[in-house]
Scaffold this motif. Sequence first.
Motif, mmCIF file in Angstrom:
data_model
loop_
_atom_site.group_PDB
_atom_site.id
_atom_site.type_symbol
_atom_site.label_atom_id
_atom_site.label_comp_id
_atom_site.label_asym_id
_atom_site.label_seq_id
_atom_site.Cartn_x
_atom_site.Cartn_y
_atom_site.Cartn_z
ATOM 1 N N ALA A 191 -85.050 -0.039 19.996
ATOM 2 C CA ALA A 191 -84.971 -1.496 20.130
ATOM 3 C C ALA A 191 -83.970 -2.110 19.159
ATOM 4 O O ALA A 191 -83.327 -3.117 19.471
ATOM 5 C CB ALA A 191 -86.357 -2.103 19.914
ATOM 6 N N ALA A 192 -83.792 -1.512 17.988
ATOM 7 C CA ALA A 192 -82.933 -2.113 16.966
ATOM 8 C C ALA A 192 -81.466 -2.160 17.371
ATOM 9 O O ALA A 192 -80.694 -2.940 16.802
ATOM 10 C CB ALA A 192 -83.079 -1.356 15.645
ATOM 11 N N VAL A 193 -81.039 -1.354 18.352
ATOM 12 C CA VAL A 193 -79.633 -1.407 18.768
ATOM 13 C C VAL A 193 -79.327 -2.712 19.497
ATOM 14 O O VAL A 193 -78.161 -3.022 19.746
ATOM 15 C CB VAL A 193 -79.248 -0.202 19.655
ATOM 16 C CG1 VAL A 193 -79.461 1.105 18.920
ATOM 17 C CG2 VAL A 193 -80.000 -0.220 20.984
ATOM 18 N N ALA A 279 -76.723 1.855 15.197
ATOM 19 C CA ALA A 279 -75.912 2.786 15.990
ATOM 20 C C ALA A 279 -75.204 3.793 15.095
ATOM 21 O O ALA A 279 -75.068 4.972 15.449
ATOM 22 C CB ALA A 279 -74.899 2.009 16.821
ATOM 23 N N LEU A 280 -74.754 3.355 13.917
ATOM 24 C CA LEU A 280 -74.097 4.262 12.974
ATOM 25 C C LEU A 280 -75.082 5.323 12.481
ATOM 26 O O LEU A 280 -74.749 6.514 12.404
ATOM 27 C CB LEU A 280 -73.551 3.451 11.800
ATOM 28 C CG LEU A 280 -72.354 4.033 11.057
ATOM 29 C CD1 LEU A 280 -71.125 4.026 11.949
ATOM 30 C CD2 LEU A 280 -72.084 3.225 9.787
ATOM 31 N N ARG A 281 -76.279 4.889 12.162
ATOM 32 C CA ARG A 281 -77.318 5.835 11.727
ATOM 33 C C ARG A 281 -77.639 6.833 12.835
ATOM 34 O O ARG A 281 -77.748 8.041 12.592
ATOM 35 C CB ARG A 281 -78.566 5.054 11.332
ATOM 36 C CG ARG A 281 -79.759 5.903 10.922
ATOM 37 C CD ARG A 281 -80.896 4.990 10.491
ATOM 38 N NE ARG A 281 -82.131 5.694 10.201
ATOM 39 C CZ ARG A 281 -83.247 5.085 9.796
ATOM 40 N NH1 ARG A 281 -83.255 3.768 9.629
ATOM 41 N NH2 ARG A 281 -84.347 5.789 9.553
ATOM 42 N N LEU A 282 -77.773 6.340 14.058
ATOM 43 C CA LEU A 282 -78.049 7.233 15.184
ATOM 44 C C LEU A 282 -76.917 8.231 15.377
ATOM 45 O O LEU A 282 -77.154 9.412 15.654
ATOM 46 C CB LEU A 282 -78.244 6.419 16.462
ATOM 47 C CG LEU A 282 -79.432 5.453 16.507
ATOM 48 C CD1 LEU A 282 -79.428 4.674 17.821
ATOM 49 C CD2 LEU A 282 -80.754 6.187 16.329
ATOM 50 N N ALA A 283 -75.672 7.769 15.229
ATOM 51 C CA ALA A 283 -74.521 8.656 15.421
ATOM 52 C C ALA A 283 -74.488 9.751 14.362
ATOM 53 O O ALA A 283 -74.180 10.914 14.662
ATOM 54 C CB ALA A 283 -73.229 7.843 15.390
ATOM 55 N N GLY A 284 -74.794 9.389 13.116
ATOM 56 C CA GLY A 284 -74.815 10.392 12.062
ATOM 57 C C GLY A 284 -75.862 11.459 12.295
ATOM 58 O O GLY A 284 -75.617 12.661 12.093
ATOM 59 N N GLY A 327 -88.512 6.721 12.043
ATOM 60 C CA GLY A 327 -87.672 5.764 11.337
ATOM 61 C C GLY A 327 -86.983 4.780 12.268
ATOM 62 O O GLY A 327 -86.907 3.581 11.981
ATOM 63 N N CYS A 328 -86.468 5.290 13.395
ATOM 64 C CA CYS A 328 -85.748 4.437 14.352
ATOM 65 C C CYS A 328 -86.623 4.012 15.524
ATOM 66 O O CYS A 328 -86.189 3.207 16.350
ATOM 67 C CB CYS A 328 -84.509 5.169 14.875
ATOM 68 S SG CYS A 328 -83.333 5.654 13.592
ATOM 69 N N ARG A 329 -87.814 4.584 15.614
ATOM 70 C CA ARG A 329 -88.773 4.256 16.677
ATOM 71 C C ARG A 329 -88.191 4.526 18.070
ATOM 72 O O ARG A 329 -88.284 3.693 18.988
ATOM 73 C CB ARG A 329 -89.262 2.812 16.550
ATOM 74 C CG ARG A 329 -89.926 2.514 15.214
ATOM 75 C CD ARG A 329 -90.568 1.149 15.176
ATOM 76 N NE ARG A 329 -91.655 1.039 16.137
ATOM 77 C CZ ARG A 329 -92.892 1.502 15.942
ATOM 78 N NH1 ARG A 329 -93.188 2.141 14.815
ATOM 79 N NH2 ARG A 329 -93.815 1.349 16.863
#
Length: 379
Positions: A191-193, A279-284, A327-329
Amino acid sequence: MLRLAERALADPWLTAGTDTTWNLLLCLDPDGLRRNERWLTGPYSLGHHYRNFFRPGFLEQPEWLPDGAAAAALPETRALLALQDELRPVLQCSLHGVDVGGGFVELTRDLPGLDRRVAGVAARLGIPRELGAYDALYWPRLGPAVYRIPPPHRGTLAAAITEAAVESTWFHPHRHGTLTAVVEAPMWGVAAVADGSPHPGPAAERRAVSRTLREDTRLLADLTDRIRPHLAAVPDAARLLAPVDDYLLVCPGLADAWDPDTGPSADPLPLLTTAGLTALRLAGRRVVLRTAGLLHQLVSRAGHDPAGALPQLDRLIDARCADYRDGCRARWIPVERQAEYQARVVLAAFALAVRRPRGPSRSGERDWGPGTAVPMHRE
């Protein structure tokens, strides 16, 4: 694809009503599909997905043309290029899946109104829109979750990979006036994206993402060096190692570019909202999980683990999947909804595209030219 076929057959406006023929290509990369079969049938958990995931190395991805169309190496790519030149379509839609994140669309030409239609489709189906998609980090925004793919141009290897700066099958039919829409649908939604609000601590978040990526990359590089000597008897080991080597090549540069203390001042990151930093966190995490998953497959297929790598790989995969989940749900989106989202977005793009004037040959956009883009493997 089958949903689109059913609707095109059921609704006369989509065919005879607009003097349109639909040409559906079920799969551009059947070899890649076969290599993903182990997770496609479930269970649909993050750990199972990444331990069985496959994506070809950059040079074997059929939509990329790193040396230009004339030098296309893959038979699938050559077949698609020939089809594009034969059909000269008004609209080309390439359906992609995002492992974790949200839905978004990338266009080679502007298509006014698509952002509003995507918003409506996403809201009805409960799909988060990715308002700061990492794939389009440096690209113009045409509206929320809709981005403009820039024409191919010469640049660094990092630009070729992160900005899709090389020639591609997306842009090849541009000369015919074709509009290409790359429709991205998430498998696990976050949802945070979709949160476009300012992030409370952008610099600290960037440092944390960069630090984790550096640490994970060092571990994966060490594990790769330990595993590689024991893969001589593993079938197709080179195919699995190619993307591993690609990821390990670009990760250090990505970590430096994202870190506010080391990032190049000449090419700073765009202003990142909560959506963009998510999105940056997800990409990493994504690049680490894909690398670890491929190494896990290599060791598992070898049938023995003299380097003692599997326990470390399992811990890393479990930890990064837990960050996605807790963490990102990240939450699984049923396949039916993923497919419905893509079908509705394609139909929305079609409805708008058939009403727009056909674009001219080689649109004359700035930076568009005949020069060959930098080969990603030779930069």
